[in-house]
Scaffold this motif. Structure first.
Motif, PDB file in Angstrom:
ATOM      1  N   MET B   1       0.840  -1.203   0.000  1.00  0.00           N
ATOM      2  CA  MET B   1       0.000   0.000   0.000  1.00  0.00           C
ATOM      3  C   MET B   1       0.878   1.256   0.000  1.00  0.00           C
ATOM      4  N   ASN B   2       0.435   2.256  -0.747  1.00  0.00           N
ATOM      5  CA  ASN B   2       1.175   3.526  -0.746  1.00  0.00           C
ATOM      6  C   ASN B   2       1.123   4.161   0.632  1.00  0.00           C
ATOM      7  N   ASP B   3       2.148   4.941   0.931  1.00  0.00           N
ATOM      8  CA  ASP B   3       2.058   5.714   2.158  1.00  0.00           C
ATOM      9  C   ASP B   3       0.896   6.680   1.959  1.00  0.00           C
ATOM     10  N   SER B   4      -0.042   6.630   2.867  1.00  0.00           N
ATOM     11  CA  SER B   4      -1.243   7.421   2.628  1.00  0.00           C
ATOM     12  C   SER B   4      -1.398   8.480   3.693  1.00  0.00           C
ATOM     13  N   GLN B   5      -2.306   9.366   3.450  1.00  0.00           N
ATOM     14  CA  GLN B   5      -2.731  10.332   4.459  1.00  0.00           C
ATOM     15  C   GLN B   5      -4.092   9.894   4.998  1.00  0.00           C
ATOM     16  N   TRP B   6      -4.428   8.622   4.792  1.00  0.00           N
ATOM     17  CA  TRP B   6      -5.714   8.063   5.201  1.00  0.00           C
ATOM     18  C   TRP B   6      -6.855   8.656   4.365  1.00  0.00           C
ATOM     19  N   ALA B   7      -8.070   8.197   4.702  1.00  0.00           N
ATOM     20  CA  ALA B   7      -9.232   8.678   3.957  1.00  0.00           C
ATOM     21  C   ALA B   7      -9.630  10.066   4.461  1.00  0.00           C
ATOM     22  N   ARG B   8     -10.428  10.734   3.648  1.00  0.00           N
ATOM     23  CA  ARG B   8     -10.898  12.062   4.027  1.00  0.00           C
ATOM     24  C   ARG B   8     -12.356  11.957   4.468  1.00  0.00           C
ATOM     25  N   TYR B   9     -12.668  12.593   5.558  1.00  0.00           N
ATOM     26  CA  TYR B   9     -14.046  12.629   6.074  1.00  0.00           C
ATOM     27  C   TYR B   9     -14.534  14.069   6.080  1.00  0.00           C
ATOM     28  N   GLU B  10     -15.710  14.271   5.522  1.00  0.00           N
ATOM     29  CA  GLU B  10     -16.313  15.600   5.596  1.00  0.00           C
ATOM     30  C   GLU B  10     -16.851  15.818   7.008  1.00  0.00           C
TER      31      GLU B  10
ATOM     32  N   GLU C 287      11.801  14.120   8.196  1.00  0.00           N
ATOM     33  CA  GLU C 287      11.933  13.194   9.327  1.00  0.00           C
ATOM     34  C   GLU C 287      10.573  12.879   9.936  1.00  0.00           C
ATOM     35  N   ALA C 288       9.739  13.903  10.090  1.00  0.00           N
ATOM     36  CA  ALA C 288       8.407  13.665  10.656  1.00  0.00           C
ATOM     37  C   ALA C 288       7.642  12.688   9.762  1.00  0.00           C
ATOM     38  N   GLN C 289       7.763  12.884   8.457  1.00  0.00           N
ATOM     39  CA  GLN C 289       7.054  12.025   7.508  1.00  0.00           C
ATOM     40  C   GLN C 289       7.585  10.585   7.592  1.00  0.00           C
ATOM     41  N   GLU C 290       8.894  10.444   7.634  1.00  0.00           N
ATOM     42  CA  GLU C 290       9.481   9.094   7.673  1.00  0.00           C
ATOM     43  C   GLU C 290       9.210   8.417   9.012  1.00  0.00           C
ATOM     44  N   ASN C 291       9.411   9.158  10.101  1.00  0.00           N
ATOM     45  CA  ASN C 291       9.185   8.560  11.421  1.00  0.00           C
ATOM     46  C   ASN C 291       7.722   8.213  11.659  1.00  0.00           C
ATOM     47  N   GLY C 292       6.842   8.847  10.919  1.00  0.00           N
ATOM     48  CA  GLY C 292       5.411   8.585  11.111  1.00  0.00           C
ATOM     49  C   GLY C 292       4.870   7.508  10.188  1.00  0.00           C
ATOM     50  N   ALA C 293       5.691   7.022   9.281  1.00  0.00           N
ATOM     51  CA  ALA C 293       5.186   6.080   8.267  1.00  0.00           C
ATOM     52  C   ALA C 293       4.603   4.826   8.922  1.00  0.00           C
ATOM     53  N   TRP C 294       5.305   4.270   9.904  1.00  0.00           N
ATOM     54  CA  TRP C 294       4.807   3.040  10.535  1.00  0.00           C
ATOM     55  C   TRP C 294       3.499   3.297  11.288  1.00  0.00           C
ATOM     56  N   VAL C 295       3.331   4.518  11.774  1.00  0.00           N
ATOM     57  CA  VAL C 295       2.103   4.854  12.503  1.00  0.00           C
ATOM     58  C   VAL C 295       0.921   4.892  11.531  1.00  0.00           C
ATOM     59  N   ARG C 296       1.129   5.565  10.408  1.00  0.00           N
ATOM     60  CA  ARG C 296       0.033   5.664   9.426  1.00  0.00           C
ATOM     61  C   ARG C 296      -0.311   4.288   8.868  1.00  0.00           C
ATOM     62  N   GLU C 297       0.715   3.475   8.655  1.00  0.00           N
ATOM     63  CA  GLU C 297       0.467   2.115   8.143  1.00  0.00           C
ATOM     64  C   GLU C 297      -0.311   1.278   9.153  1.00  0.00           C
ATOM     65  N   ALA C 298       0.051   1.398  10.421  1.00  0.00           N
ATOM     66  CA  ALA C 298      -0.600   0.578  11.447  1.00  0.00           C
ATOM     67  C   ALA C 298      -2.094   0.908  11.531  1.00  0.00           C
ATOM     68  N   LEU C 299      -2.417   2.205  11.507  1.00  0.00           N
ATOM     69  CA  LEU C 299      -3.833   2.557  11.624  1.00  0.00           C
ATOM     70  C   LEU C 299      -4.601   2.192  10.359  1.00  0.00           C
TER      71      LEU C 299
END
Lengths: 249, 191, 309
Positions: B1-10, C287-299
């Motif tokens: 999966m691409n690194d995402s910013q998650w989904a967007r919610y209105e 750095e914030a983006q890289e260090n946060g990658a595992w967090v965003r993936e986990a959620l």
């Protein structure tokens, strides 16, 4: 009666909230996602606000102004638990620390709102809604990081093993605090600990995180500190101490 | 999966009991429960919130009046297709302030396009520039029981309000003492 | 409708004062200009958290600590609103962040200057936020609905940013000798970067005419800058600070304070990435983006496992 003793216990509450808020402010601009930059800053603002309320009560009891207490006091006289002086670590560490502290504050405040000291009860009532929201936020995070992915589970486990014994210090009473418990001003720390362990244990287990076996707090006295506190205070007090106390900023 | 910013919610914000829920913007979140919390943290840093709704952006069927006027968006649902509740939002007029789409009511429909068609027949379409419909089952609403912990705390943070910093009187006084006040500044605040 | 008719109808809508909303027909150049402007604006808010952020741990009173954290947090919030406004034009936040971290996107050059003393915090509030408000008050009338609405929210919140800065600087000008010196020193360092915030002269600003024609902006860079200089010179004189511009003079015929020439070499150098802190700012964000990658993936994984997200 008991004013000096109460002042010392109130100062401990104030120092805990101050330093946790201070540490969490280090995430501003560096969190894993923008929404959490904002959310975590909210938690920090709330903790700093709670510290302010306790320092104001401390001033009522001792005459010492909050900013003097915060910026012109050395590490040896700080009464915080070591839990809150530790560096912020990774996101798992900071989030789990905040969660363990929020869970503690929730059980503590549930008692303090019924304190026989009217000011303590009043301050607790002000803080409680915010702490309820904190616990909801950090519980959500702990569950997701615990259950989310192998990497997040590994980091959460490491953080929990590191933090657990530090967190137990929250229930180590200050000397002579029994008198305040007897006067129904503060709750019995052993009762608090049992409530906390039940709640936290259930949530951690549901989040696939094993509760560590450690039973002894990392430090026995709130006068014992790590070297991190001195470093933290050196930075925190630098500007304030560039002028004498009383100069307005 | 691409690194995402998650989904967007209105995000829809209700300023006080009885007022309509208005779109405030959106938040990124991994799921609806987190979205509701993020909405609180992003949009309720200052007071004046009574209730919040969040809905995945992907669940919103949005058409401007310009798009509605074209006939390319509607296909009739099967007669026996099950109906469900859709919430209807519209932007009425050209308000000068930040108002965008706000809640106007609900309809029963089988598909989003069907919901919009029913909405156009149900609610007066004059002067509406934007329509949104979303199935109610995708909308997560804050609970009234949580209002004290979600929305009340913002009221205590007075330092977030500009009125906490009474600098204009000081500036006026300084300028006045030095004969620097021009006419406009004698009567009005300078912000 | 032909393209020309669509364009005429679009310009007529703007002339009538209607807001253009996502989904409405718009010229591609309008969309592209807005994506460029709004994403730059969003990046500026996010990068703008960093120079002030390093002083959060050194604020000299508890009140100042609360105020500064609330302000830095607001900047994150403003970036959030602005990314949202850009997203309505069809670009994703992930794409915008990628462009920033890869060095392809610009942001306000003022945030590439270092914060050297505590008084910089007050001066940034008064001067830099003052300049931002000047610009944003205009943009609140922008013809694109989502951008205008974001600006209305931001302006309402940002007045506090400026006033807390004024409060500090006014206090330091009446404070100890060291505080006075700090305030003047901060003005000396932030004056010119804040004038540069309004961008190049109109004559060298290629987008200006079209932006005004389409109601994205209603004033030119030089007009905004002049309004700002007039306001600030009078304010700083009132509190006894000296503007670091030997060529500054009052032109009675126009009623304007005329400033000396901006160092445009420096301006372009900083815009193009060679300012004192460009590398440091982008590195912090990476750095914030890289260090946060595992967090965003986990959620994301948690949500995916439960059929959400």
């Amino acid at each position: 009666m008991n004013d000096t003793l109460l002042a010392r216990n109130v100062l401990a509450l104030a120092d805990d909230s101050l330093l946790l808020g201070h540490r969490n402010s280090e995430w501003a601009g560096h969190a894993p996602i923008l929404e959490e930059d904002i959310a975590f800053a909210n938690l920090a603002l709330d903790e700093l606000g709670h510290a302010q309320l306790w320092y104001e009560l401390h001033q009522e009891l001792t005459g010492r102004e909050p900013d003097e207490t915060i910026f012109f006091r050395d590490a040896a006289d700080y009464l915080n638990v070591q839990l809150v002086e530790l560096p912020k670590g990774d996101w798992a560490f900071s989030m789990l620390r905040q969660y363990l502290f929020d869970a503690y504050e929730n059980v503590l405040l549930a008692h303090l709102v019924n304190s026989s000291n009217a000011r303590v009860a009043e301050i607790a009532a002000k803080q409680r809604p915010e702490e309820m929201y904190h616990l909801r936020h950090t519980s959500n995070w702990v569950k997701r990081l615990g259950l989310g992915a192998a990497e997040s589970h590994r980091r959460m486990t490491a953080a929990l093993n590191e933090l657990w014994a530090y967190a137990l210090q929250l229930f180590a009473p200050l000397e002579n605090a029994q008198a305040l418990t007897d006067a129904n001003i503060l709750p019995d720390p052993r009762a608090l600990q049992t409530e906390w362990e039940n709640q936290v244990g259930a949530h951690l287990t549901a989040s696939a995180l094993a509760v560590p076996a450690a039973r002894a707090p990392r430090a026995k006295s709130r006068s014992e500190h790590t070297a991190h506190l001195r470093e933290l205070l050196t930075e925190m007090q630098e500007v304030a101490r560039s002028e004498v106390y009383g100069v307005e900023w | 999966m691409n690194d995402s910013q998650w989904a967007r919610y209105e995000v829809f914000e209700q300023e006080r009991a009885g007022a309509p829920h208005r779109n405030a913007g959106s938040v990124h979140a991994s799921d609806a429960e987190m979205a509701l919390g993020n909405a609180r943290d992003v949009f309720v840093r200052r007071p004046n919130c009574f209730s919040l709704w969040v809905v995945p952006e992907a669940a919103v069927f949005a058409k401007t009046a310009q798009e509605v006027a074209r006939d390319d968006w509607y296909a009739a649902p099967a007669a026996d297709a099950p109906r469900e509740t859709y919430l209807v939002f519209s932007k009425k007029g050209q308000p000068a302030r930040e108002t965008f789409v706000e809640y106007v009511g609900e309809v029963q429909a089988a598909t989003p396009a069907h919901a919009l068609r029913v909405a156009l027949e149900t609610f007066p379409p004059q002067d509406v520039f934007v329509w949104w419909v979303a199935p109610e089952r995708r909308v997560l609403k804050s609970e009234q029981a949580d209002a004290a912990s979600m929305f009340a705390p913002a009221r205590a943070k007075k330092y977030r309000m500009h009125t906490f910093y009474p600098v204009e009187p000081i500036m006026r006084e300084l300028k006045s003492a030095q004969g620097m006040l021009d006419n406009s500044e004698k009567t009005t605040d300078n912000d | 409708m032909t393209e020309t008719e669509q364009l005429q109808a679009f310009e007529a809508r703007i002339a009538r004062g209607e807001k253009i909303e996502p989904g409405d027909w718009m010229p591609d150049a309008y969309r592209q200009q807005l994506i460029r402007m709004i994403s730059q604006h969003a990046h500026s808010e996010i990068i703008g958290m960093l120079p002030e952020g390093v002083w959060l741990q050194r604020a000299p009173t508890l009140r100042r600590k609360l105020v500064l954290l609330a302000k830095v947090q607001d900047e994150g919030g403003h970036g959030q609103y602005l990314y949202h406004a850009a997203e309505t034009l069809g670009v994703t936040r992930a794409e915008m962040i990628d462009a920033l971290l890869a060095g392809r996107a610009k942001y306000s050059s003022v945030f590439n200057y270092p914060t050297l003393t505590w008084a910089d915090i007050g001066m940034i509030g008064w001067l830099v936020d003052g300049a931002a408000i000047q610009n944003q008050t205009m943009l609140a009338h922008c013809s694109y609905g989502p951008y205008a609405r974001a600006m209305v929210r931001i302006c309402a919140e940002e007045t506090f940013h400026k006033k807390q800065g004024m409060e500090q600087i006014i206090r330091y000008t009446r404070g100890t000798p060291r505080q006075k010196q700090m305030a003047q020193d901060a003005l000396n360092r932030w004056w010119w970067p804040s004038l540069m915030m309004f961008g190049p002269h109109d004559a060298t600003s290629p987008n200006s005419a079209q932006l005004i024609r389409w109601g994205i902006k209603t004033k030119t860079n030089d007009e905004l800058r002049q309004d700002f200089v007039n306001k600030m010179v009078s304010d700083f004189h009132a509190v006894g600070l000296t503007i670091p511009d030997p060529d500054l003079y009052y032109d009675a015929s126009s009623g304007n304070w005329i400033s000396g020439e901006i160092n445009w070499d420096e301006f372009w150098r900083v815009v193009k990435g060679d300012g004192p802190c460009n590398a440091e700012r982008l590195q912090a964000r990476r750095e914030a983006q890289e260090n946060g990658a595992w967090v965003r993936e986990a959620l994301a994984a948690y949500a995916a496992a439960r059929g959400e997200g």
